[in-house]
Write a protein that holds these residues in place. Structure first.
Motif, PDB file in Angstrom:
ATOM      1  N   PHE A 101       0.868  -1.276  -0.036  1.00 46.65           N
ATOM      2  CA  PHE A 101      -0.009  -0.205   0.089  1.00 46.65           C
ATOM      3  C   PHE A 101       0.890   1.411  -0.017  1.00 46.65           C
ATOM      4  CE2 PHE A 101      -1.922   2.912   3.160  1.00 46.65           C
ATOM      5  CZ  PHE A 101      -2.677   3.651   2.149  1.00 46.65           C
ATOM      6  N   ALA A 102       1.901   1.308   0.762  1.00 40.22           N
ATOM      7  CA  ALA A 102       2.495   2.444   0.979  1.00 40.22           C
ATOM      8  C   ALA A 102       3.461   2.787  -0.267  1.00 40.22           C
ATOM      9  CB  ALA A 102       3.604   2.471   2.385  1.00 40.22           C
ATOM     10  N   GLY A 103       4.088   1.459  -0.784  1.00 38.35           N
ATOM     11  CA  GLY A 103       4.934   1.531  -1.782  1.00 38.35           C
ATOM     12  C   GLY A 103       4.208   1.993  -3.143  1.00 38.35           C
ATOM     13  N   SER A 104       3.022   1.297  -3.225  1.00 36.46           N
ATOM     14  CA  SER A 104       2.129   1.639  -4.472  1.00 36.46           C
ATOM     15  C   SER A 104       1.575   3.255  -4.552  1.00 36.46           C
ATOM     16  CB  SER A 104       1.110   0.902  -4.500  1.00 36.46           C
ATOM     17  OG  SER A 104       1.556  -0.647  -4.885  1.00 36.46           O
ATOM     18  N   PHE A 105       0.984   3.579  -3.352  1.00 36.28           N
ATOM     19  CA  PHE A 105       0.638   5.016  -3.061  1.00 36.28           C
ATOM     20  C   PHE A 105       1.737   5.943  -3.302  1.00 36.28           C
ATOM     21  CE2 PHE A 105      -1.363   8.568  -0.919  1.00 36.28           C
ATOM     22  CZ  PHE A 105      -2.639   8.499  -1.644  1.00 36.28           C
ATOM     23  N   ALA A 106       2.716   5.628  -2.891  1.00 31.35           N
ATOM     24  CA  ALA A 106       3.848   6.571  -3.135  1.00 31.35           C
ATOM     25  C   ALA A 106       4.339   6.800  -4.505  1.00 31.35           C
ATOM     26  CB  ALA A 106       5.311   6.307  -2.218  1.00 31.35           C
ATOM     27  N   LEU A 107       4.364   5.552  -5.201  1.00 32.70           N
ATOM     28  CA  LEU A 107       4.555   5.630  -6.828  1.00 32.70           C
ATOM     29  C   LEU A 107       3.660   6.292  -7.301  1.00 32.70           C
ATOM     30  CD1 LEU A 107       6.235   4.794  -9.137  1.00 32.70           C
ATOM     31  CD2 LEU A 107       4.806   2.622  -9.205  1.00 32.70           C
ATOM     32  N   GLY A 108       2.466   6.159  -7.009  1.00 30.20           N
ATOM     33  CA  GLY A 108       1.242   6.991  -7.851  1.00 30.20           C
ATOM     34  C   GLY A 108       1.375   8.539  -7.323  1.00 30.20           C
ATOM     35  N   VAL A 109       1.654   8.934  -6.357  1.00 33.65           N
ATOM     36  CA  VAL A 109       1.607  10.435  -5.974  1.00 33.65           C
ATOM     37  C   VAL A 109       2.941  11.053  -6.742  1.00 33.65           C
ATOM     38  CG1 VAL A 109       2.475  11.921  -4.116  1.00 33.65           C
ATOM     39  CG2 VAL A 109       0.669  10.173  -3.704  1.00 33.65           C
ATOM     40  N   ALA A 110       4.114  10.049  -6.812  1.00 36.46           N
ATOM     41  CA  ALA A 110       5.048  10.671  -7.660  1.00 36.46           C
ATOM     42  C   ALA A 110       4.954  10.864  -9.071  1.00 36.46           C
ATOM     43  CB  ALA A 110       6.427   9.558  -7.346  1.00 36.46           C
ATOM     44  N   LEU A 111       4.203   9.643  -9.664  1.00 37.83           N
ATOM     45  CA  LEU A 111       3.914   9.802 -11.063  1.00 37.83           C
ATOM     46  C   LEU A 111       2.888  10.990 -11.201  1.00 37.83           C
ATOM     47  CD1 LEU A 111       3.349   6.029 -11.760  1.00 37.83           C
ATOM     48  CD2 LEU A 111       5.228   7.553 -12.977  1.00 37.83           C
ATOM     49  N   LEU A 112       1.959  11.081 -10.173  1.00 38.50           N
ATOM     50  CA  LEU A 112       0.908  12.342 -10.327  1.00 38.50           C
ATOM     51  C   LEU A 112       1.571  13.745 -10.458  1.00 38.50           C
ATOM     52  CD1 LEU A 112      -2.249  12.156 -10.440  1.00 38.50           C
ATOM     53  CD2 LEU A 112      -2.238  12.297  -7.972  1.00 38.50           C
ATOM     54  N   SER A 113       2.513  13.578  -9.756  1.00 39.28           N
ATOM     55  CA  SER A 113       3.202  15.158  -9.496  1.00 39.28           C
ATOM     56  C   SER A 113       3.870  15.559 -10.954  1.00 39.28           C
ATOM     57  CB  SER A 113       4.413  14.928  -8.521  1.00 39.28           C
ATOM     58  OG  SER A 113       5.609  14.105  -8.726  1.00 39.28           O
ATOM     59  N   THR A 114       4.153  14.560 -11.766  1.00 43.59           N
ATOM     60  CA  THR A 114       4.470  14.915 -12.860  1.00 43.59           C
ATOM     61  C   THR A 114       3.427  15.427 -13.903  1.00 43.59           C
ATOM     62  OG1 THR A 114       4.297  12.639 -13.929  1.00 43.59           O
ATOM     63  CG2 THR A 114       6.383  13.194 -12.895  1.00 43.59           C
ATOM     64  N   VAL A 115       2.229  15.264 -13.636  1.00 45.74           N
ATOM     65  CA  VAL A 115       1.029  15.549 -14.645  1.00 45.74           C
ATOM     66  C   VAL A 115       0.667  16.781 -14.102  1.00 45.74           C
ATOM     67  CG1 VAL A 115      -1.171  14.796 -15.749  1.00 45.74           C
ATOM     68  CG2 VAL A 115       0.633  13.119 -14.749  1.00 45.74           C
ATOM     69  N   ARG A 116       1.037  17.945 -14.856  1.00 45.49           N
ATOM     70  CA  ARG A 116       0.534  19.501 -14.522  1.00 45.49           C
ATOM     71  C   ARG A 116      -0.838  19.382 -14.395  1.00 45.49           C
ATOM     72  NH1 ARG A 116       4.429  22.879 -18.207  1.00 45.49           N
ATOM     73  NH2 ARG A 116       6.461  22.112 -17.349  1.00 45.49           N
TER      74      ARG A 116
END
Length: 294
Positions: A101-116
Motif C-alpha cells: 500500500f505504502a509503496g504503490s501509493f507513493a509511486l502513484g503520488v510521484a507519477l501524479l506530480s509529473t502531470v500538470r
C-alpha cells in the motif's frame, strides 16, 4: 413539487439515467462483496487496494489508455502481490498490505506530480464522478460487475466454508489457495468498478458500511447479502438524488446515506442494537437487585 415529480424530474437528463444505473450496480456489487470483506476482516485490505491502484491510473493517463484499464491491471497485480507476500506466513498479511500500500501509493503520488493537469483530469478518480458516466463506462461497470457476482454465486458454498472455517476447507480438500487469490482479485475488480461512482477515497465505505449494517440486522449469510445489497442500492440512489437537489458531490452523499443507515441499525437493530442491549442490561440488573432484596 409532488413526490412523483421529485423522482421523475431529474430523469429527464441522460446523465442522471446513466448515473442512476451505475449507482444501482455499484451499490449491489460492493455490498455483496463487502459481506465477505467484513466477515474475513479484510477492511484494511480494501482500503489499501483502493489507494494502491493509483499508479495504474496515472500510468494509463500518461499512456493515453482508458483509466479503468490501468486501474484494473494494477489492482489485480497488487492483490496477487499481497497474497504472494503473505502466503508462506513469513510476513503477516497486514504487514504485506502495509508494505505494498505504502509503496504503490507513493509511486502513484510521484507519477501524479509529473502531470500538470492532474487536478482536473484525475480528480474524479479520487472522489468519483457518477454524473459523468458515459455509455461505455456503464457497459464496463455492468460487464465486470455481472462477472464478479456470477463467480461469487457460483462458488458460494466454497467461499462460505473458507470464510468461516479455513480448517474445514482443508479437510474437504477445497482449493483454499486458489479461492483466497480469487477473492483478492474479485475485491480488486469491485474497487475498480466503483471508482467512477465514489472514487478511491470513498470506495471502502461502500464495501464495508452497507454490509456492516446488514450484519446487525440478519443472522445468515444469504440474508446478510440480500439486505446489504438493498442498503447499498438505496444509499446510492438516495445519495444521487440528494446530490442533484442539494448540489453536493454525489460520492460523499451516497456514503453519508449509507452511514446514516448503519447508525440507525447500530442503535435500533433487534437483539444487536445499542438500545436493545441497554434494555437487556437494565432488565438483568433489575432481576439481580430483586433477587438480592428477596
Amino acid at each position: 413539487m409532488g413526490w412523483l415529480d421529485w423522482i421523475l424530474d431529474p430523469l429527464a437528463y441522460g446523465f442522471m439515467w446513466r448515473g442512476l444505473l451505475a449507482a444501482l450496480m455499484v451499490g449491489v456489487l460492493c455490498s455483496v462483496l463487502g459481506t465477505y470483506v467484513i466477515l474475513q476482516g479484510m477492511a484494511f485490505f480494501g482500503d489499501a487496494l483502493a489507494h494502491a491502484i493509483l499508479p495504474g491510473v496515472v500510468i494509463a493517463y500518461l499512456a493515453g489508455w482508458p483509466l479503468a484499464l490501468g486501474a484494473l491491471v494494477f489492482g489485480v497485480i497488487t492483490a496477487v502481490g499481497i497474497g504472494a507476500l503473505s502466503h508462506r506466513g513469513q510476513i503477516r498479511e497486514d504487514t504485506a498490505i502495509g508494505i505494498i500500500f505504502a509503496g504503490s501509493f507513493a509511486l502513484g503520488v510521484a507519477l501524479l506530480s509529473t502531470v500538470r493537469s492532474y487536478a482536473v483530469d484525475l480528480a474524479h478518480i479520487l472522489f468519483g464522478d457518477v454524473l459523468g458516466v458515459s455509455p461505455t463506462d456503464l457497459w464496463f461497470t455492468f460487464g465486470l460487475g455481472a462477472l464478479v457476482l456470477l463467480i461469487v454465486f457460483a462458488l458460494y458454498k466454497e467461499i462460505l466454508v473458507l470464510a468461516f472455517d479455513p480448517t474445514l476447507a482443508v479437510v474437504l480438500r477445497l482449493p483454499a489457495t486458489f479461492l483466497r487469490y480469487l477473492m483478492l482479485v474479485l475485491i480488486a475488480v469491485t474497487i475498480v468498478v466503483s471508482l467512477q461512482t465514489v472514487g478511491v477515497a470513498l470506495v471502502l465505505a461502500m464495501l464495508v458500511t452497507p454490509a456492516a449494517a446488514a450484519q446487525l440486522l440478519t443472522r445468515r449469510l444469504p440474508s446478510m447479502m440480500a439486505v446489504a445489497a438493498l442498503i447499498g442500492a438505496f444509499s446510492n440512489v438516495t445519495g444521487l438524488y440528494l446530490s442533484y437537489y442539494v448540489n453536493v458531490a454525489s460520492g460523499p452523499a451516497m456514503v453519508l446515506v449509507a452511514t446514516a443507515i448503519f447508525l440507525l441499525a447500530f442503535t435500533f437493530a433487534p437483539r444487536r442494537g445499542l438500545l436493545w442491549q441497554m434494555a437487556r442490561r437494565r432488565r438483568a440488573l433489575g432481576t439481580a437487585l430483586s433477587s438480592q432484596s428477596s
